[in-house]
Motif scaffolding. Structure first.
Motif: not given
Lengths: 350, 375
Positions: B43-65
C-alpha cells in the motif's frame, strides 16, 4: 557444495526475474449480463478490448458469480443491470457494477483503477451530451521515467547483486569459521607458523572470490537474458558493492564469534537476513512501510546499497548524486568490519 | 509404540535443553510475524513529490491541494526551474515531479485543457504503477469536478447530461489492506522455514556426532525413528500455528471466516509435509552446511516465491507454475487465504487438502526409503 554455489544465484535470478511482476494483466473476469442489449455488449467489449480483462465466464446469476470468485476462478465480475440500455437512452445516470476480489489487494487496487478508466472513457462514448460538458479541463500528461515499461525485473536484478553478495559472504563465511571451531582444528592451525593476519586473509579471500563470480554471473544473465538495461558505471557499482562486501564480511565475523555450533550460526544468520529482506526495500517498497518502522530501515546496510545499485543501474546516478548512501555505507563498513576484525583477533590471541 | 515415544522424548529433551533452539522455535516466529505483518505491504501512500508551479494562480493551487488531500502525494520540495528536475531524480529526493505550466489557470477558465506534466520515477515499479494510476485518476476527478462547477456557473445542468458511473465493491477486504492478503501467506512461510530447518539439522547432526550408528544398531525401525523424530516438532509447530493465527486475529484484526476444523487439519498435514521435506534433505546431506543450503533452496525460496504468498501465481511462466505444484506451501497458502478471508469450506478447498494429504504420505515414505538406502 560447489555446484550449489553456482546453482543458488541462478535459481534466485530465475525466481526473482520471472515471478515478481507488477504487470497485472489478463484479469480473470466473469460477466453477469442482465440486460443483453447491444449497449450492454458494448460495455463488455470495452472491458475485454482494453487488454486488462479476460472474460472467463458468463454466469447468469449473482450466486453463480459469487461461487466463481470464492473459488478463485474469477478475480473480477462485471454486473450489467437489467434496463441498462433504456437508462442510457433516457439520458439518466446509469451504474455498472464492478465486484473485485479484495483478498489479493494488489490486483484489487489495480483492477478497480483500470475498471474506472474503462468506464470513464465509455461514459463519454455513450453520453455525447456529457462529452461537451466535461471537455478538456485538465490535460495531465503522466510519464514514467527510467523504466517506462515498469518491468520489475529491471529493479530486481540490481537488487539481487547486493542480496547474493550478502548471502554468500555472511552465511558461508560464518559457517566455515564456526566449523573449524567445532572440529577443534582452529587450535591445530595456530601451532603452525601461520600468522593471525594471514589466517584471516586466507579465510576471507575465497568467499570474496566466490561472491564476485556469482555477481558477475547474475549481472551477465540479467543483462543478456532478461534484457535489463544497464545505464550506470561499473566503477560506481563496484565501489558500492565492495563497501557492502566489507560490511557483510564483518557481520559474518561477528556471527561466528557468537556461535558455538554451526546450527547457531545458521540461526543467527537467518535472524539477520530475513528482516534485511523485508525491511530494506528489497521486495516491499520503503514508501509503504508504516511511519513507526521506517527508522529501523536506516539500521539495515542493505537499504543503502539497494539505492546505490538501483539508481546507478537504471538512472546512471554517480558518486556525487549518491554521496549520502556512500557515506552511510563507508561508516557501516568501517564500524562493522573493524569491530568484527578486532574481536576476532582478540579471540584468536586468547 | 514405546520406541517411538522414547525417540520423541529424547528429541524433546534435546530441544528443551538448548535455550537458543527454544527461542528460535517459539519466540522467533512470533516476533517475525508481528514485525512483518505490520511492516510489509504494497500500500503506497505519501509518495514524496516535488512541485514546479509555473502558474501561481488560485486554480493551480486548487489542483495541487486536490493531489495533497488524496494522501497519495506529499509535496516535499518546491522547485523553481525545470533544470532542477534531473537532480531530484538523480539524488532520489522525490519519486514524483508535478509540473504545472504557465497559463494553466487561464486555460481552465477559458474552458480549454490546462496542461500538467507528471513525471514518475519508474525505478521502483510498484510505487510507480500506483503513482501513475493515482495521478491519472485524481486529475480526471478534479477535471470533472471543475468542469461541472463551470457548467453550473454558466447555467447548464450537468446532471441532465447523464453519465456512466462505476459502482465498485471490493469483497473480503474492503479497505484493500495488503496485510489481510499477506498475513495468511506469511504464516505459511514462517512455518515452512522453521520446520524444514529444524528437521534438516537434527538428523544430520546425529550423523555427525556419531550417535546415528548407535541408533542403527538398536532394535528401532527406520520408520519409527522418523516418526519419533518428527513428533515433537509437529506438536510444537501446531502450537505455533494456533498462536500465530490468534495474534493475526487479535492484533491485526484479520478476519477468520472459515472453518477452524478445516484449518486445523490442513495445518497438521502441512506441517507433516514440511517436516518430511526436512527429513528428505537430511537423508541426502553429508553435512550440516549442505543441509542448510538445501533447506534454503527447497524450503525458503519456494515458500516465498512460488507459493502465491506475495506474488500471484497466475501470471508466471507455465514451467514455474508446474514447479510450484511440487511444494506444499502453494496449497497451504490457498487454504490459509481462503479460510481467513473468504470463508470457503470443504467444498471449495478439498482439492488442496487432498493434495497435502497425498504429499505428506509420499514424502515421509520417501524419507524412510532414502535412509534405508544409505545404510
Amino acid at each position: 557444495m560447489l555446484p550449489i554455489i553456482f546453482i543458488m544465484p541462478i535459481l534466485q535470478l530465475i525466481m526473482f526475474g520471472y515471478v515478481i511482476g507488477t504487470d497485472v494483466r489478463d484479469i480473470r473476469t466473469a460477466v453477469v449480463n442482465h440486460d443483453g442489449t447491444p449497449e450492454a455488449q458494448l460495455v463488455v467489449d470495452s472491458f475485454v478490448n482494453s487488454g486488462y480483462f479476460k472474460q472467463v465466464a458468463a454466469p447468469t446469476s449473482d450466486a453463480a458469480m459469487q461461487k466463481l470468485i470464492d473459488g478463485n476462478k474469477a478475480q473480477v465480475a462485471i454486473v450489467i443491470p437489467k434496463g441498462f440500455a433504456d437508462s442510457v437512452h433516457a439520458g439518466r445516470t446509469t451504474q455498472v457494477g464492478i465486484v473485485v476480489d479484495g483478498s489479493d489487494s494488489k490486483t484489487a487496487s489495480v483492477a478497480s483503477g483500470y475498471a474506472g478508466q474503462v468506464v470513464a472513457s465509455l461514459s463519454k462514448k455513450l453520453y455525447p451530451a456529457l462529452a461537451s460538458v466535461s471537455a478538456g479541463s485538465v490535460d495531465a500528461q503522466v510519464r514514467v521515467l527510467f523504466n517506462p515499461t515498469l518491468r520489475s525485473v529491471n529493479s530486481m536484478v540490481p537488487a539481487l547483486l547486493a542480496f547474493i553478495l550478502m548471502m554468500s559472504t555472511q552465511t558461508t563465511m560464518s559457517q566455515a569459521i564456526v566449523k573449524e571451531r567445532e572440529r577443534g582444528t582452529l587450535e591445530q592451525l595456530f601451532v603452525t607458523p601461520i600468522g593471525r593476519a594471514e589466517y584471516l586473509i586466507g579465510k576471507l579471500v575465497p568467499y570474496v572470490i566466490i561472491a564476485f563470480i556469482q555477481i558477475t554471473l547474475v549481472f551477465t544473465i540479467g543483462t543478456f537474458w532478461f534484457n535489463v538495461p544497464f545505464n550506470g558505471s561499473l566503477l560506481v557499482m563496484g565501489a558500492g558493492l565492495a563497501l557492502f562486501a566489507l560490511t557483510a564480511l564483518g557481520l559474518g565475523l561477528i556471527v561466528s564469534l557468537l556461535s558455538k555450533t554451526r546450527y547457531q550460526a545458521q540461526q543467527a544468520t537467518t535472524f539477520l537476513m530475513v528482516p534485511s529482506m523485508m525491511l530494506s526495500g528489497f521486495v516491499f517498497p520503503l514508501e509503504s512501510m508504516p511511519k513507526l518502522l521506517y527508522p529501523i530501515s536506516y539500521l539495515i546496510p542493505l537499504r543503502y546499497i539497494l539505492v546505490i545499485v538501483r539508481s546507478n543501474f537504471m538512472k546512471g546516478s554517480g558518486f556525487i548524486a549518491l554521496w549520502p548512501q556512500f557515506a552511510a555505507m563507508a561508516i557501516f563498513a568501517i564500524v562493522v568490519f573493524g569491530f568484527g576484525l578486532s574481536r576476532f583477533r582478540k579471540q584468536l590471541n586468547d | 509404540m514405546r520406541r517411538i515415544y522414547a525417540i520423541a522424548r529424547k528429541e524433546f529433551i534435546h530441544i528443551v535443553r538448548d535455550p537458543r533452539t527454544m527461542i528460535a522455535v517459539l519466540i522467533m516466529p512470533l516476533l517475525q510475524l508481528f514485525l512483518f505483518s505490520y511492516a510489509v505491504s504494497f500500500d503506497v501512500k505519501d509518495l514524496p513529490t516535488a512541485l514546479l508551479d509555473q502558474d501561481h494562480t488560485a486554480t493551480s493551487r486548487q489542483y495541487v491541494d486536490a493531489l495533497k488531500q488524496s494522501n497519495y502525494f506529499v509535496v516535499n520540495r518546491n522547485l523553481t526551474s525545470t533544470n532542477e528536475i534531473d537532480g531530484v531524480f538523480d539524488k532520489n529526493q522525490s519519486s514524483v515531479v508535478v509540473v504545472i505550466g504557465p497559463g494553466f489557470g487561464d486555460s481552465v477558465a477559458a474552458g480549454h485543457a490546462g496542461a500538467v506534466q507528471i513525471l514518475v520515477d519508474g525505478s521502483e515499479p510498484n510505487s510507480a504503477q500506483l503513482g501513475q494510476a493515482y495521478a491519472n485518476g485524481l486529475s480526471q476527478i478534479w477535471g470533472a469536478k471543475t468542469a461541472i462547477s463551470r457548467a453550473e456557473a454558466s447555467g447548464a445542468n450537468p446532471a441532465q447530461a447523464g453519465g456512466l458511473s462505476a459502482r465498485t465493491r471490493i469483497w473480503y477486504n474492503p479497505e484493500a489492506k495488503s496485510a489481510s492478503y499477506l498475513v495468511p501467506g506469511l504464516i505459511v512461510l514462517l512455518l515452512a522455514v522453521m520446520a524444514v530447518q529444524q528437521t534438516a539439522n537434527t538428523l544430520v547432526s546425529e550423523k555427525e556426532q556419531g550417535t546415528y550408528e548407535q541408533l542403527v544398531v538398536s532394535p528401532i525401525r527406520r520408520s519409527e525413528l522418523m516418526i519419533g523424530k518428527v513428533m515433537p516438532w509437529a506438536i510444537m509447530s501446531a502450537l505455533n500455528v494456533i498462536t500465530i493465527s490468534a495474534i493475526g486475529l487479535l492484533v491485526f484484526q484479520i478476519p477468520f471466516r472459515g472453518s477452524v476444523a478445516l484449518f486445523a487439519v490442513s495445518s497438521f498435514l502441512f506441517v507433516l509435509c514440511v517436516l518430511g521435506l526436512g527429513l528428505v534433505i537430511s537423508a541426502r546431506s553429508s553435512s550440516t552446511e549442505v543441509a542448510n543450503q538445501l533447506a534454503m533452496m527447497i524450503s525458503f525460496l519456494p515458500a516465498f516465491m512460488l507459493s502465491g504468498f506475495v506474488f500471484p501465481l497466475a501470471n508466471i511462466p507455465p514451467v514455474l507454475q508446474g514447479i510450484s505444484y511440487l511444494f506444499p506451501a502453494r496449497y497451504m497458502t490457498v487454504i490459509a487465504r481462503t479460510v481467513f478471508l473468504k470463508g470457503g469450506g470443504w467444498d471449495v478447498l478439498w482439492p488442496q487438502v487432498a493434495a497435502l494429504a497425498v504429499y505428506a504420505v509420499v514424502i515421509i515414505t520417501l524419507s524412510s526409503l532414502l535412509y534405508r538406502e544409505r545404510s
